[in-house]
Design a protein around this motif. Structure first.
Motif, PDB file in Angstrom:
ATOM      1  N   LYS A   1       0.856  -1.186   0.000  1.00 47.71           N
ATOM      2  CA  LYS A   1       0.000   0.000   0.000  1.00 47.71           C
ATOM      3  C   LYS A   1       0.890   1.234   0.000  1.00 47.71           C
ATOM      4  O   LYS A   1       1.952   1.243   0.627  1.00 47.71           O
ATOM      5  CB  LYS A   1      -0.903  -0.007   1.229  1.00 47.71           C
ATOM      6  CG  LYS A   1      -1.867   1.151   1.320  1.00 47.71           C
ATOM      7  CD  LYS A   1      -2.711   1.070   2.583  1.00 47.71           C
ATOM      8  CE  LYS A   1      -3.718  -0.058   2.512  1.00 47.71           C
ATOM      9  NZ  LYS A   1      -4.665  -0.027   3.665  1.00 47.71           N
ATOM     10  N   VAL A   2       0.491   2.262  -0.708  1.00 50.71           N
ATOM     11  CA  VAL A   2       1.259   3.495  -0.753  1.00 50.71           C
ATOM     12  C   VAL A   2       0.311   4.685  -0.766  1.00 50.71           C
ATOM     13  O   VAL A   2      -0.788   4.610  -1.333  1.00 50.71           O
ATOM     14  CB  VAL A   2       2.186   3.531  -1.992  1.00 50.71           C
ATOM     15  CG1 VAL A   2       1.383   3.583  -3.272  1.00 50.71           C
ATOM     16  CG2 VAL A   2       3.160   4.701  -1.915  1.00 50.71           C
ATOM     17  N   ASN A   3       0.723   5.775  -0.110  1.00 51.17           N
ATOM     18  CA  ASN A   3      -0.015   7.031  -0.151  1.00 51.17           C
ATOM     19  C   ASN A   3       0.642   7.959  -1.157  1.00 51.17           C
ATOM     20  O   ASN A   3       1.871   8.054  -1.216  1.00 51.17           O
ATOM     21  CB  ASN A   3      -0.041   7.708   1.215  1.00 51.17           C
ATOM     22  CG  ASN A   3      -0.932   6.993   2.198  1.00 51.17           C
ATOM     23  OD1 ASN A   3      -1.835   6.258   1.815  1.00 51.17           O
ATOM     24  ND2 ASN A   3      -0.676   7.195   3.481  1.00 51.17           N
ATOM     25  N   ILE A   4      -0.162   8.639  -1.928  1.00 55.14           N
ATOM     26  CA  ILE A   4       0.330   9.609  -2.901  1.00 55.14           C
ATOM     27  C   ILE A   4      -0.417  10.922  -2.691  1.00 55.14           C
ATOM     28  O   ILE A   4      -1.651  10.943  -2.645  1.00 55.14           O
ATOM     29  CB  ILE A   4       0.142   9.112  -4.349  1.00 55.14           C
ATOM     30  CG1 ILE A   4       1.065   7.923  -4.615  1.00 55.14           C
ATOM     31  CG2 ILE A   4       0.422  10.228  -5.350  1.00 55.14           C
ATOM     32  CD1 ILE A   4       0.957   7.362  -6.005  1.00 55.14           C
ATOM     33  N   ASN A   5       0.347  11.984  -2.527  1.00 57.38           N
ATOM     34  CA  ASN A   5      -0.249  13.305  -2.358  1.00 57.38           C
ATOM     35  C   ASN A   5      -0.335  13.973  -3.724  1.00 57.38           C
ATOM     36  O   ASN A   5       0.686  14.355  -4.296  1.00 57.38           O
ATOM     37  CB  ASN A   5       0.606  14.146  -1.410  1.00 57.38           C
ATOM     38  CG  ASN A   5       0.006  15.516  -1.157  1.00 57.38           C
ATOM     39  OD1 ASN A   5      -1.179  15.726  -1.348  1.00 57.38           O
ATOM     40  ND2 ASN A   5       0.828  16.454  -0.727  1.00 57.38           N
ATOM     41  N   LEU A   6      -1.530  14.076  -4.240  1.00 57.70           N
ATOM     42  CA  LEU A   6      -1.749  14.699  -5.544  1.00 57.70           C
ATOM     43  C   LEU A   6      -2.036  16.175  -5.339  1.00 57.70           C
ATOM     44  O   LEU A   6      -3.002  16.559  -4.678  1.00 57.70           O
ATOM     45  CB  LEU A   6      -2.925  14.032  -6.266  1.00 57.70           C
ATOM     46  CG  LEU A   6      -3.318  14.654  -7.605  1.00 57.70           C
ATOM     47  CD1 LEU A   6      -2.174  14.551  -8.608  1.00 57.70           C
ATOM     48  CD2 LEU A   6      -4.569  14.009  -8.158  1.00 57.70           C
ATOM     49  N   ARG A   7      -1.165  17.019  -5.886  1.00 61.07           N
ATOM     50  CA  ARG A   7      -1.343  18.464  -5.800  1.00 61.07           C
ATOM     51  C   ARG A   7      -1.575  18.993  -7.204  1.00 61.07           C
ATOM     52  O   ARG A   7      -0.839  18.666  -8.127  1.00 61.07           O
ATOM     53  CB  ARG A   7      -0.114  19.110  -5.155  1.00 61.07           C
ATOM     54  CG  ARG A   7       0.092  18.656  -3.722  1.00 61.07           C
ATOM     55  CD  ARG A   7       1.211  19.408  -3.037  1.00 61.07           C
ATOM     56  NE  ARG A   7       2.520  18.945  -3.469  1.00 61.07           N
ATOM     57  CZ  ARG A   7       3.656  19.487  -3.042  1.00 61.07           C
ATOM     58  NH1 ARG A   7       3.631  20.528  -2.228  1.00 61.07           N
ATOM     59  NH2 ARG A   7       4.823  19.017  -3.446  1.00 61.07           N
ATOM     60  N   THR A   8      -2.596  19.792  -7.367  1.00 64.11           N
ATOM     61  CA  THR A   8      -2.973  20.266  -8.694  1.00 64.11           C
ATOM     62  C   THR A   8      -2.454  21.680  -8.930  1.00 64.11           C
ATOM     63  O   THR A   8      -2.364  22.490  -8.010  1.00 64.11           O
ATOM     64  CB  THR A   8      -4.501  20.258  -8.880  1.00 64.11           C
ATOM     65  OG1 THR A   8      -5.101  21.078  -7.880  1.00 64.11           O
ATOM     66  CG2 THR A   8      -5.049  18.844  -8.787  1.00 64.11           C
TER      67      THR A   8
END
Length: 209
Positions: free
Chosen positions: A79-86
């Protein structure tokens, strides 16, 4: 690993329902949140290499947030967390008007900061105006005066995600030659960060092993 043995689930923090789920060699979208309907897909041929990339189309500023990708197979999982910033960004265009060198950029988000520099990196005084539309996008108009024919000026438009560096050479009383390149902020050491332009239509979020 056979595709029938691979399961992938994408979720977004503080959002009910799923972003995307793949199981038994097919999408399982019954619990998909409605805001992602018709905008997501995986790459089944890549799953055998551990690549659980999510393709997100028609990206919106509201898509920003922390996503969790969980992948499992008959032999492994993770499992991995990804911080998506637009971010929205556009290269400025330049013209000379009444002795002013004017830079105009139509779409920026978040709101940027503008700096003018001379060839020796001396900071110059420019006048910048921002116009925000109903979607929260900013248009930028920045003026520099006075300017000299044959001189080159640098215009930096930047927010916390993207920097546009433009070199503009005044070629005449109304002419300008220009060149722009973009740089992007470094990823967080705690969360993998993916940057995108919401002017584009496709984003790939990669599962990181």
């Amino acid at each position: 690993a056979k595709l029938t043995k691979v399961s992938v689930t994408w979720e977004k923090k503080d959002l009910s329902g799923l972003v995307y789920k793949y199981q038994n060699a097919a999408p399982v979208l019954g619990d998909q949140n409605s805001q992602f309907k018709g905008r997501t897909q995986l790459f089944p041929d890549a799953l055998v290499t551990g690549n659980a990339s999510l393709l997100l189309r028609a990206v919106r500023s509201t898509d920003a947030g922390v996503y969790t990708c969980a992948i499992s197979s008959s032999t492994a999982g993770g499992k991995v967390n990804i911080n998506l910033r637009t971010a929205a960004f556009s290269a400025p265009t330049f013209n000379v008007l009444d002795g002013n060198l004017v830079a105009t950029a139509s779409r920026w988000f978040p709101k940027p900061h503008v700096t003018w520099l001379k060839y020796d990196n001396k900071v110059l005084n420019g006048i910048t105006n921002f116009t925000e539309d109903t979607a929260g996008m900013f248009s930028v108009v920045s003026k520099l005066q006075p300017v000299n024919i044959s001189d080159t000026y640098t215009c930096r438009i930047e927010n916390n995600l993207v920097t546009a560096v433009s070199e503009a050479t005044v070629t005449g009383v109304s002419g300008v030659s220009e060149n722009t390149y973009f740089t992007y902020s470094a990823a967080s050491s705690l969360l993998a960060s993916t940057y995108l332009s919401i002017m584009t239509t496709v984003l790939c979020i990669y599962y990181l092993t």
